[in-house]
Design an enzyme around this catalytic site. Structure first.
Site, PDB file in Angstrom:
ATOM      1  N   HIS A  89      65.945 -30.318  83.268  1.00 22.49           N
ATOM      2  CA  HIS A  89      67.243 -30.205  82.586  1.00 22.49           C
ATOM      3  C   HIS A  89      68.147 -31.343  83.047  1.00 22.49           C
ATOM      4  O   HIS A  89      68.711 -31.310  84.143  1.00 22.49           O
ATOM      5  CB  HIS A  89      67.888 -28.845  82.902  1.00 22.49           C
ATOM      6  CG  HIS A  89      69.186 -28.594  82.199  1.00 22.49           C
ATOM      7  ND1 HIS A  89      69.386 -27.517  81.353  1.00 22.49           N
ATOM      8  CD2 HIS A  89      70.367 -29.251  82.212  1.00 22.49           C
ATOM      9  CE1 HIS A  89      70.623 -27.533  80.889  1.00 22.49           C
ATOM     10  NE2 HIS A  89      71.248 -28.582  81.404  1.00 22.49           N
ATOM     11  N   HIS A 117      70.857 -34.810  81.412  1.00 24.55           N
ATOM     12  CA  HIS A 117      71.663 -35.330  80.299  1.00 24.55           C
ATOM     13  C   HIS A 117      71.713 -36.856  80.426  1.00 24.55           C
ATOM     14  O   HIS A 117      72.751 -37.439  80.754  1.00 24.55           O
ATOM     15  CB  HIS A 117      73.075 -34.746  80.338  1.00 24.55           C
ATOM     16  CG  HIS A 117      73.134 -33.283  80.057  1.00 24.55           C
ATOM     17  ND1 HIS A 117      73.340 -32.775  78.792  1.00 24.55           N
ATOM     18  CD2 HIS A 117      73.006 -32.204  80.872  1.00 24.55           C
ATOM     19  CE1 HIS A 117      73.340 -31.450  78.838  1.00 24.55           C
ATOM     20  NE2 HIS A 117      73.133 -31.076  80.103  1.00 24.55           N
ATOM     21  N   LYS A 143      74.455 -38.816  78.483  1.00 22.86           N
ATOM     22  CA  LYS A 143      75.826 -38.778  78.997  1.00 22.86           C
ATOM     23  C   LYS A 143      75.981 -39.635  80.260  1.00 22.86           C
ATOM     24  O   LYS A 143      77.096 -39.997  80.634  1.00 22.86           O
ATOM     25  CB  LYS A 143      76.222 -37.350  79.371  1.00 22.86           C
ATOM     26  CG  LYS A 143      76.517 -36.396  78.232  1.00 22.86           C
ATOM     27  CD  LYS A 143      77.040 -35.084  78.813  1.00 22.86           C
ATOM     28  CE  LYS A 143      77.429 -34.090  77.733  1.00 22.86           C
ATOM     29  NZ  LYS A 143      76.252 -33.478  77.109  1.00 22.86           N
ATOM     30  N   GLU A 202      77.873 -20.484  80.730  1.00 19.43           N
ATOM     31  CA  GLU A 202      78.249 -21.430  81.778  1.00 19.43           C
ATOM     32  C   GLU A 202      79.714 -21.209  82.179  1.00 19.43           C
ATOM     33  O   GLU A 202      80.583 -22.054  81.979  1.00 19.43           O
ATOM     34  CB  GLU A 202      78.025 -22.866  81.299  1.00 19.43           C
ATOM     35  CG  GLU A 202      78.067 -23.894  82.420  1.00 19.43           C
ATOM     36  CD  GLU A 202      77.738 -25.298  81.957  1.00 19.43           C
ATOM     37  OE1 GLU A 202      77.902 -26.214  82.781  1.00 19.43           O
ATOM     38  OE2 GLU A 202      77.336 -25.486  80.793  1.00 19.43           O
ATOM     39  N   ASN A 207      73.756 -33.153  85.112  1.00 19.21           N
ATOM     40  CA  ASN A 207      74.498 -34.381  84.802  1.00 19.21           C
ATOM     41  C   ASN A 207      74.566 -35.328  85.994  1.00 19.21           C
ATOM     42  O   ASN A 207      74.509 -34.897  87.147  1.00 19.21           O
ATOM     43  CB  ASN A 207      75.915 -34.037  84.365  1.00 19.21           C
ATOM     44  CG  ASN A 207      75.942 -33.127  83.147  1.00 19.21           C
ATOM     45  OD1 ASN A 207      75.555 -31.975  83.221  1.00 19.21           O
ATOM     46  ND2 ASN A 207      76.381 -33.651  82.025  1.00 19.21           N
TER      47      ASN A 207
END
Length: 447
Positions: A81, A83, A86, A242, A340
């Site tokens: 998982h 990103h 980003k 979340e 992230n």
């Protein structure tokens, strides 16, 4: 050769690594040595023609073997998982207050203004370079797919997946609020995901909203999402609950929907933070239906601790992390991943699964004993991603390994492992990380 303090790994097709240690749960053969108090076993490992040829009892290796002197060996890490699209926009779009809403707002503005194909590719490539150098062999990234971004970023993903084939297995899942799937762009996105071999993903909230009480449209939108996936034979990978809001109860509804519709694909639910603030009875009931539905959960402890319950002038009262021990105890597959990196949702991170393991162990008490928690960073996410043979040390598997000078978990978790050796197909690779300056033309330098 590359040196690991005391050991040199040769660039030759056949050699032995003598006196290694690894977590017993990662080894696919039974050894004569018994696990120590940290769950570690000692053994010798043979590498031949780019693969693990054998894992043998300590003392088996012939004279001339590379002596690791008890150093740790890990299989290549699996980060299920992330990103990447980003990543690293922090210098140009920092989060003004560290909050979830601040992160969402800054990311949305940055995406609308700057996410062309060149920008997205440069930042995703940077993240993959970091992950590769630090020992990750597989990554699943979520792709912000609001129109028109999906038409820009998915071709970039496909090109990067091809460019990195043989180094990192790169997968992708779509990401946008649920209500967007009820618009024409939702149907188009589902087709793009199917054409790209991705997973269908969404955040289980409405556009502009938060992870709180479920809106009246929730169940209809959730069923639509399921049916889009079922019609195309896609797995689901969702951002769920979340927040620390008691009204954030999407996880149990996802499980009920999967069971009612007889969904046959894989479902992964990420975050699931609010489960930690529910009552014991609610938690038990939720875990039963989640286990029955075969849903796996991925926790992102570093990002969740950064965002959750952030209030100016107030120390957070909870960690923002889901119930890892309880979920695993209920028979639910649990992975732990990085999430992230250097963007408005998390100002830090370096695509380093050893850092994720270190922080998660401290945050969620994945120790005393370590048990089989190491699988949450390797074999379990590999199974979620459908990557057979990844995440364990076993004969016949690619010799994609991470070698540490640290001999014990206490040593590994106490000190940055910057001197690690990363092997791909049995050969050492360069572990120098890309310089942030290479991104200055895209993100600036914050000056």
């Amino acid at each position: 050769m590359k040196r690991l303090g005391f050991a040199s790994v040769p660039e030759q097709p056949h050699y032995w690594l003598a006196d290694a240690r690894a977590q017993a749960c990662l080894i696919d053969v039974e050894l004569t040595s018994k696990p120590d108090f940290e769950g570690l076993v000692r053994f010798d490992l043979e590498v031949k023609d780019g693969r693990i040829a054998s894992i043998a009892p300590l003392g088996t290796a012939p004279a001339g073997a590379i002596d690791l002197e008890g150093g740790l060996i890990w299989p290549g890490f699996v980060d299920v998982h992330t990103h990447l699209d980003k990543g690293h926009i922090w210098p140009r779009s920092p989060n003004p207050d560290g909050s979830f809403r601040g992160a969402a707002g800054m990311t949305s503005a940055d995406r609308s203004a700057r996410w062309n194909a060149e920008d997205v590719r440069a930042r995703m490539e940077f993240g993959l370079q970091c992950a590769y150098a630090q020992g990750t062999v597989a990554v699943r990234t979520h792709i912000d797919s609001h129109a028109p971004q999906g038409e820009i970023s998915w071709p970039v993903f496909r090109a990067l997946r091809e460019a990195w084939a043989g180094r990192i297995d790169v997968q992708a899942a779509s990401l946008m609020p649920m209500d967007f799937f009820a618009q024409p762009q939702g149907l188009r996105l589902a087709d793009i995901v199917a054409e790209s071999g991705g997973a269908l993903g969404a955040v289980t909230r409405l556009s502009g909203g938060g992870h709180d009480a479920l809106p009246v449209e929730f169940h209809g939108l959730l069923e639509l999402l399921f049916r889009l996936a079922m019609e195309r034979g896609l797995d689901l990978d969702l951002h769920v609950d979340e927040s620390g809001d008691l009204g954030a109860t999407a996880l149990v509804e996802i499980a009920h929907m999967a069971t009612r519709l007889g969904f046959k694909g894989r479902i992964q639910c990420g975050h699931c933070c609010s489960l930690a603030v529910q009552t014991d009875d609610y938690i038990a009931a939720t875990m039963r239906v989640v286990a029955d539905a075969g849903i796996s959960v991925v926790s992102l402890p570093m990002c969740n601790m950064y965002l959750q319950e952030r209030t100016p002038g107030r120390t957070p009262r909870w960690r923002g992390v889901t119930l890892l021990h309880e979920l695993k105890g209920a028979g639910i597959e649990v992975s732990i991943a990085s999430d992230n990196c250097r963007d408005p949702f998390y100002a830090y991170g370096d695509h380093d699964m050893l850092e994720v393991m270190t922080q998660a162990t401290r945050i969620a008490h994945l120790d005393h004993p370590f048990g089989d928690w190491p699988l949450a960073f390797s074999a379990v996410p590999a199974e979620v991603m459908g990557l057979e043979g990844r995440g364990r040390l076993k004969a016949g598997a690619p010799a994609d390994l991470v070698l540490l000078s640290a001999r014990f978990m206490s040593e590994m978790l106490a000190r940055n492992q910057a001197d690690r050796i990363v092997l791909r197909n049995g050969k050492p690779i360069g572990t120098s990380l890309p310089d942030y300056r290479t991104l200055d033309q895209f993100v600036g330098h914050g000056a």
